[in-house]
Each structure stands twice: as structure tokens, then as C-alpha cells.
Design a protein around this motif. Structure first.
Motif, PDB file in Angstrom:
ATOM      1  N   ILE A   1      74.087  29.500  64.297  1.00 25.53           N
ATOM      2  CA  ILE A   1      73.951  30.713  65.123  1.00 25.53           C
ATOM      3  C   ILE A   1      72.636  30.666  65.892  1.00 25.53           C
ATOM      4  CG2 ILE A   1      73.607  33.225  65.058  1.00 25.53           C
ATOM      5  CD1 ILE A   1      75.475  33.248  62.586  1.00 25.53           C
ATOM      6  N   GLU A   2      71.571  30.307  65.207  1.00 24.11           N
ATOM      7  CA  GLU A   2      70.263  30.258  65.864  1.00 24.11           C
ATOM      8  C   GLU A   2      70.177  29.112  66.855  1.00 24.11           C
ATOM      9  OE1 GLU A   2      67.617  32.361  62.353  1.00 24.11           O
ATOM     10  OE2 GLU A   2      67.821  30.187  62.350  1.00 24.11           O
ATOM     11  N   GLU A   3      70.828  27.989  66.541  1.00 26.50           N
ATOM     12  CA  GLU A   3      70.821  26.848  67.454  1.00 26.50           C
ATOM     13  C   GLU A   3      71.628  27.136  68.721  1.00 26.50           C
ATOM     14  OE1 GLU A   3      72.443  23.727  65.107  1.00 26.50           O
ATOM     15  OE2 GLU A   3      70.764  23.700  63.688  1.00 26.50           O
ATOM     16  N   GLN A   4      72.704  27.907  68.591  1.00 29.05           N
ATOM     17  CA  GLN A   4      73.593  28.151  69.727  1.00 29.05           C
ATOM     18  C   GLN A   4      73.475  29.586  70.261  1.00 29.05           C
ATOM     19  OE1 GLN A   4      77.638  26.853  69.163  1.00 29.05           O
ATOM     20  NE2 GLN A   4      77.033  24.835  68.408  1.00 29.05           N
ATOM     21  N   THR A   5      72.316  30.179  70.093  1.00 29.92           N
ATOM     22  CA  THR A   5      72.097  31.548  70.564  1.00 29.92           C
ATOM     23  C   THR A   5      72.429  31.691  72.045  1.00 29.92           C
ATOM     24  OG1 THR A   5      70.460  32.126  68.883  1.00 29.92           O
ATOM     25  CG2 THR A   5      70.342  33.317  70.964  1.00 29.92           C
ATOM     26  N   ASP A   6      71.976  30.747  72.850  1.00 33.63           N
ATOM     27  CA  ASP A   6      72.178  30.856  74.299  1.00 33.63           C
ATOM     28  C   ASP A   6      73.662  30.855  74.663  1.00 33.63           C
ATOM     29  OD1 ASP A   6      69.466  30.989  74.679  1.00 33.63           O
ATOM     30  OD2 ASP A   6      69.235  28.869  75.237  1.00 33.63           O
ATOM     31  N   SER A   7      74.445  29.979  74.039  1.00 34.99           N
ATOM     32  CA  SER A   7      75.872  29.915  74.371  1.00 34.99           C
ATOM     33  C   SER A   7      76.613  31.155  73.867  1.00 34.99           C
ATOM     34  CB  SER A   7      76.512  28.646  73.795  1.00 34.99           C
ATOM     35  OG  SER A   7      76.392  28.616  72.378  1.00 34.99           O
ATOM     36  N   LEU A   8      76.184  31.699  72.723  1.00 33.08           N
ATOM     37  CA  LEU A   8      76.799  32.929  72.223  1.00 33.08           C
ATOM     38  C   LEU A   8      76.484  34.103  73.148  1.00 33.08           C
ATOM     39  CD1 LEU A   8      76.047  32.579  68.396  1.00 33.08           C
ATOM     40  CD2 LEU A   8      78.297  32.425  69.488  1.00 33.08           C
ATOM     41  N   LEU A   9      75.256  34.165  73.634  1.00 35.57           N
ATOM     42  CA  LEU A   9      74.875  35.243  74.552  1.00 35.57           C
ATOM     43  C   LEU A   9      75.599  35.105  75.889  1.00 35.57           C
ATOM     44  CD1 LEU A   9      71.034  35.580  73.896  1.00 35.57           C
ATOM     45  CD2 LEU A   9      72.887  37.009  73.015  1.00 35.57           C
ATOM     46  N   GLU A  10      75.823  33.875  76.312  1.00 37.76           N
ATOM     47  CA  GLU A  10      76.549  33.671  77.566  1.00 37.76           C
ATOM     48  C   GLU A  10      77.989  34.167  77.442  1.00 37.76           C
ATOM     49  OE1 GLU A  10      77.353  32.965  81.360  1.00 37.76           O
ATOM     50  OE2 GLU A  10      75.361  32.756  80.451  1.00 37.76           O
ATOM     51  N   ALA A  11      78.641  33.875  76.321  1.00 41.68           N
ATOM     52  CA  ALA A  11      79.995  34.381  76.094  1.00 41.68           C
ATOM     53  C   ALA A  11      79.997  35.901  76.023  1.00 41.68           C
ATOM     54  CB  ALA A  11      80.562  33.780  74.805  1.00 41.68           C
ATOM     55  N   ASN A  12      78.984  36.458  75.374  1.00 41.82           N
ATOM     56  CA  ASN A  12      78.884  37.905  75.265  1.00 41.82           C
ATOM     57  C   ASN A  12      78.685  38.554  76.631  1.00 41.82           C
ATOM     58  OD1 ASN A  12      76.606  40.371  74.295  1.00 41.82           O
ATOM     59  ND2 ASN A  12      78.674  40.353  73.496  1.00 41.82           N
ATOM     60  N   ARG A  13      77.946  37.872  77.516  1.00 40.49           N
ATOM     61  CA  ARG A  13      77.746  38.419  78.860  1.00 40.49           C
ATOM     62  C   ARG A  13      79.061  38.560  79.615  1.00 40.49           C
ATOM     63  NH1 ARG A  13      72.513  36.109  78.647  1.00 40.49           N
ATOM     64  NH2 ARG A  13      73.291  34.014  79.072  1.00 40.49           N
ATOM     65  N   GLU A  14      79.991  37.627  79.387  1.00 39.38           N
ATOM     66  CA  GLU A  14      81.321  37.741  80.009  1.00 39.38           C
ATOM     67  C   GLU A  14      81.979  39.065  79.644  1.00 39.38           C
ATOM     68  OE1 GLU A  14      84.095  34.500  79.617  1.00 39.38           O
ATOM     69  OE2 GLU A  14      82.460  33.078  79.270  1.00 39.38           O
ATOM     70  N   ASP A  15      81.857  39.430  78.378  1.00 39.31           N
ATOM     71  CA  ASP A  15      82.451  40.692  77.925  1.00 39.31           C
ATOM     72  C   ASP A  15      81.693  41.889  78.485  1.00 39.31           C
ATOM     73  OD1 ASP A  15      84.406  39.394  76.369  1.00 39.31           O
ATOM     74  OD2 ASP A  15      83.005  39.182  74.696  1.00 39.31           O
ATOM     75  N   LEU A  16      80.370  41.814  78.473  1.00 39.81           N
ATOM     76  CA  LEU A  16      79.556  42.944  78.935  1.00 39.81           C
ATOM     77  C   LEU A  16      79.802  43.247  80.412  1.00 39.81           C
ATOM     78  CD1 LEU A  16      76.170  42.122  77.160  1.00 39.81           C
ATOM     79  CD2 LEU A  16      77.729  43.991  76.600  1.00 39.81           C
ATOM     80  N   LEU A  17      80.066  42.219  81.205  1.00 36.76           N
ATOM     81  CA  LEU A  17      80.304  42.425  82.637  1.00 36.76           C
ATOM     82  C   LEU A  17      81.566  43.233  82.898  1.00 36.76           C
ATOM     83  CD1 LEU A  17      79.322  38.908  84.055  1.00 36.76           C
ATOM     84  CD2 LEU A  17      78.124  41.084  84.427  1.00 36.76           C
ATOM     85  N   ARG A  18      82.470  43.254  81.927  1.00 36.59           N
ATOM     86  CA  ARG A  18      83.727  43.986  82.104  1.00 36.59           C
ATOM     87  C   ARG A  18      83.635  45.430  81.604  1.00 36.59           C
ATOM     88  NH1 ARG A  18      85.746  39.251  79.714  1.00 36.59           N
ATOM     89  NH2 ARG A  18      86.292  40.425  77.835  1.00 36.59           N
ATOM     90  N   MET A  19      82.470  45.829  81.093  1.00 38.80           N
ATOM     91  CA  MET A  19      82.322  47.175  80.528  1.00 38.80           C
ATOM     92  C   MET A  19      81.194  47.926  81.215  1.00 38.80           C
ATOM     93  SD  MET A  19      81.684  48.335  76.543  1.00 38.80           S
ATOM     94  CE  MET A  19      83.311  47.809  75.985  1.00 38.80           C
ATOM     95  N   GLU A  20      81.423  49.194  81.478  1.00 40.17           N
ATOM     96  CA  GLU A  20      80.383  50.044  82.051  1.00 40.17           C
ATOM     97  C   GLU A  20      79.251  50.245  81.038  1.00 40.17           C
ATOM     98  OE1 GLU A  20      80.144  51.301  85.065  1.00 40.17           O
ATOM     99  OE2 GLU A  20      82.053  50.468  85.765  1.00 40.17           O
ATOM    100  N   VAL A  21      78.027  50.174  81.529  1.00 41.36           N
ATOM    101  CA  VAL A  21      76.867  50.352  80.651  1.00 41.36           C
ATOM    102  C   VAL A  21      76.880  51.737  80.010  1.00 41.36           C
ATOM    103  CG1 VAL A  21      74.339  50.390  80.552  1.00 41.36           C
ATOM    104  CG2 VAL A  21      75.511  48.722  82.005  1.00 41.36           C
ATOM    105  N   SER A  22      77.459  52.716  80.692  1.00 39.61           N
ATOM    106  CA  SER A  22      77.496  54.091  80.176  1.00 39.61           C
ATOM    107  C   SER A  22      78.520  54.274  79.052  1.00 39.61           C
ATOM    108  CB  SER A  22      77.821  55.063  81.313  1.00 39.61           C
ATOM    109  OG  SER A  22      79.077  54.731  81.910  1.00 39.61           O
TER     110      SER A  22
END
Length: 416
Positions: free
Chosen positions: A36-57
Motif C-alpha cells: 500500500i505504501e509502495e503503490q500510494t501514487d497509483s492508488l491515489l490516481e485510481a481514486n482520482r478517477e472516482d473523485l472526478l465523477r462526484m461533486e465535492v459538495s
């Protein structure tokens, strides 16, 4: 693989888990934590895909979001689970009956546990860790909001499993479709237990539709009662923490009950909430007490719908009560059996509250935000059970097991 093939593969993998030794399980969990710690960047990149589809509010946004700090915490939690004693093989009872048979009641895994959850990718790691440590295979059914995150997480876990020569099917992620949910709910013979985590609507749907046994991790409609003998400084800190620590979690405060004799202290009790711009839905006496002492744009009259609502947002209802008995009656009418709190310096009032309130967790002078497996010393938790069969409150490792009887004899036969 089609869904039935997935169920069959997970069932087969679960049988192999019974033969794993504790050291292998612990080493594997620590290896996943390292990855998890070694692949933090790739996990966050995948998470960003999901976050872009959701309103911050959207109140779910905070639940969905992964950060470097949160991933570091998840890795630490996984190592903590690895360090905990195994819940398996515990002798719960042992005795000899008149026939001479020696009986032992021993803790064992359920087998295959299916978990249905919404926009919380951290659940994927939590469920895997708890299931593996308790000898269970896991079928994950996440929501579409977190699909990219969940796929990246399960891929990481399965890669580590394969490196250890373990069957990667001990954890599987189903498609994020409604059809997959329906199939899981009816996977008799393949799945031993289903645990839903999410909204009251999700939990109700699973309870009504499933033909596989279900443990409910219910919605959290949480109250804090500020008694006539409550300490104001303690109360203000408790209300603030319970409401604003993380508004999107099930142990967040939804309704403040205040003794009528303490209405004069209500503005000070609520003052810290202004910082987080918490909207208050106050009944008439509370509204009058707060008028001119709380930002007008954040103060609104309560409606009947204000009570019994899990806000999951910077919103809170306030209800004035005549005494502790009315506070308890309100909780019975509107609570969900999750977590309830009293703030008081009166021991008799505290004792009455803890006896009378029917909830999984009842607090005296501490916020409901502590309802969490890690805070209870259980490591990570798979959910907060609000039912009364098998498990209640935070479901840690021991709650992930059932038991079987081992009967030892010496040639006895049963007489007619």
C-alpha cells in the motif's frame, strides 16, 4: 469469469484458508501493508478517477476520498490486525458429560463473507484484512462511485497473494452492477454470510431481498443528551467532536437533546459548531435560546423530518426535553440502535440512561465518535452491528467467527 464461477472459486479458496498457519497470515498482511505504501501514487490516481465523477459538495465525497495520510493509516491498521491474536481455535467451552464424552466449543471461520458497501474504498482493505485474519474468504461488492479505487485495491491484494503462492480468489471484487448485488444476495451454498455497509436504504434492501444470512450494520442516527447536571465545557467539546470530526460516518452526531433547565447554556454549548458552519434545526425553545447568539444563516426551525434523520453532513437537529425520561423516549422513537450519549455529572442520571437506552454503544461523557473498532481495541472493524443476534457494536475479529463442537469419545454408544 461469470458470477457463479466467481462464487465457486471463492468457496474453493475458503477451504484452503482453514489450513493456513497464523504466521503466514500475519506475514502476508504486513506485505500488503508495505505494498500500500509502495503503490500510494497509483492508488491515489485510481481514486482520482472516482473523485472526478462526484461533486465535492456530495456528503459521500469525504468517504470516497483517499489521501496519502489515509493510506498510511490503512497500512498501519493492517499491521495492527496482523499483530492481534488469532480469533480462531479458541476454546469457548470445555466439559465432560455423564456419558464420558468430552465436549469442546471452538471458534471457527464462517467460510465466505460477502460485503456490500457504497463509496468507501477503505472498506476493501478493512474487509480483506479482517476476513483473512479470521480465516474467511471475502466477496466485495462496492458501489459504482468507487469502482476504479476498488479495482486497484483488489488488484494490489491479489498480486501479493500470488507472490506468496496463495490462492488469489480468497478475495474477489464483483462488478458494480445491480445484477451482481442480486446474485450475491441469492448465492446460497456459496456464501455463508452477507454484511451490508451503507445507507438505510441499502441495508433495508439487503435485509428484504437476501436469502443468504445477513448481519446488519445499520445506519447511525446518533443522539447526545445534555442533562441538567451536564458540565458545559465537557458538553461543548463532546458535541463539537461528535458532529464535526467526520460528518460522513455513521457515528456522527445527528441530534442534540437538551434539558429545558439548560437552555440558557445552549448558545455556549453550540458555539464551537459555528467554526464548521454547522446548520442547526432547532425546535421553538432552542431556536429562541440561540437567536442572536448563533449565525442567523445557520439557524433554522426544526420540522418533523429533522428528527430521525442521518444527516451525513454539517447539519444537526436540536430538541428540548423536560427530563431524562423524555430524552430516552425521544431516542426510542427516533434512534437506530447505534450510539447514544449522555453528558452529566449525576451518577444516578448516567446509570438510568445506560440502563434505559437500547443501543449497541451507550456513552457517558464521551462522544459517539469513539464507536469504531480501532478505538475499542479491536483493530479495524467490518462495520457496526445494530442488531442483537451474534454481534452487536463494532465487529472485530472475534465477531468474524462462529463455532463448532468437537466431541471426543472412547467407544461410547448411545443407549435407547
Amino acid at each position: 469469469m461469470n458470477l457463479n464461477e466467481i462464487f465457486q472459486s471463492v468457496r474453493a479458496a475458503s477451504r484452503k484458508l482453514a489450513m493456513w498457519d497464523v504466521e503466514t497470515v500475519n506475514t502476508l498482511l504486513c506485505a500488503v501493508a508495505d505494498r500500500i505504501e509502495e503503490q500510494t501514487d497509483s492508488l491515489l490516481e485510481a481514486n482520482r478517477e472516482d473523485l472526478l465523477r462526484m461533486e465535492v459538495s456530495n456528503p459521500k465525497y469525504d468517504r470516497l476520498k483517499l489521501t496519502k495520510e489515509r493510506l498510511s493509516g490503512i497500512a498501519a491498521d493492517m499491521r495492527q490486525v496482523a499483530a492481534l491474536p488469532s480469533p480462531l481455535g479458541r476454546v469457548l467451552e470445555s466439559y465432560t458429560v455423564p456419558s464420558g464424552l468430552r465436549l469442546k466449543k471452538v471458534s471457527v471461520p464462517f467460510g465466505v463473507i460477502g460485503v456490500i458497501y457504497e463509496a468507501r474504498p477503505n472498506v476493501s482493505f478493512d474487509v480483506f484484512a479482517l476476513c483473512l485474519k479470521s480465516g474467511n474468504a471475502a466477496i466485495l461488492k462496492g458501489g459504482s462511485d468507487a469502482d476504479a479505487s476498488n479495482r486497484a485495491i483488489v488488484q494490489l491484494i491479489q498480486e501479493v497473494l500470488e507472490e506468496f503462492g496463495a490462492d488469489p480468489h480468497v478475495v474477489e471484487l464483483l462488478p458494480s452492477s445491480r445484477e451482481a448485488t442480486a446474485a450475491l444476495l441469492h448465492a446460497e451454498g456459496w456464501v455463508d454470510l452477507i454484511i451490508p455497509r451503507g445507507s438505510s436504504n441499502l441495508i433495508r434492501y439487503v435485509r428484504e431481498e437476501a436469502t443468504v444470512p445477513v448481519i446488519e450494520t445499520g445506519a447511525g442516527i446518533c443522539h447526545t443528551y445534555f442533562d441538567k447536571a451536564g458540565d458545559l465545557d465537557k458538553g461543548a467539546a463532546i458535541v463539537h467532536n461528535a458532529k464535526t470530526r467526520r460528518v460522513s460516518v455513521c457515528n456522527a452526531l445527528d441530534c442534540l437533546l437538551v434539558h429545558r433547565a439548560r437552555l440558557g447554556d445552549l448558545p455556549d454549548l453550540c458555539a464551537p459548531l459555528q467554526e464548521s458552519r454547522v446548520i442547526l434545526y432547532a425546535d421553538e425553545p432552542a431556536y429562541e435560546a440561540l437567536s442572536g447568539r448563533y449565525p442567523v444563516e445557520l439557524l433554522r426551525p426544526a420540522t418533523p423530518e429533522s428528527y430521525g434523520t442521518e444527516f451525513l453532513d454539517y447539519k444537526m437537529a436540536i430538541k428540548t426535553v423536560e427530563d431524562i425520561a423524555e430524552a430516552v423516549s425521544h431516542i426510542y422513537a427516533y434512534g437506530s440502535g447505534h450510539s447514544e450519549c449522555i453528558v452529566t455529572e449525576d451518577k444516578e442520571a448516567a446509570d438510568f440512561f445506560t440502563r434505559a437506552v437500547d443501543a449497541a454503544c451507550v456513552y457517558v461523557n464521551a462522544p459517539t465518535s469513539f464507536t469504531d473498532g480501532a478505538q475499542f481495541g479491536l483493530g479495524a472493524e467490518i462495520g457496526i452491528s445494530t442488531q442483537k443476534l451474534h454481534a452487536r457494536g463494532p465487529m472485530g475479529l472475534r465477531e468474524m467467527t462462529t463455532y463448532k463442537w468437537i466431541v471426543e469419545g472412547d467407544g461410547q454408544i448411545r443407549k435407547k
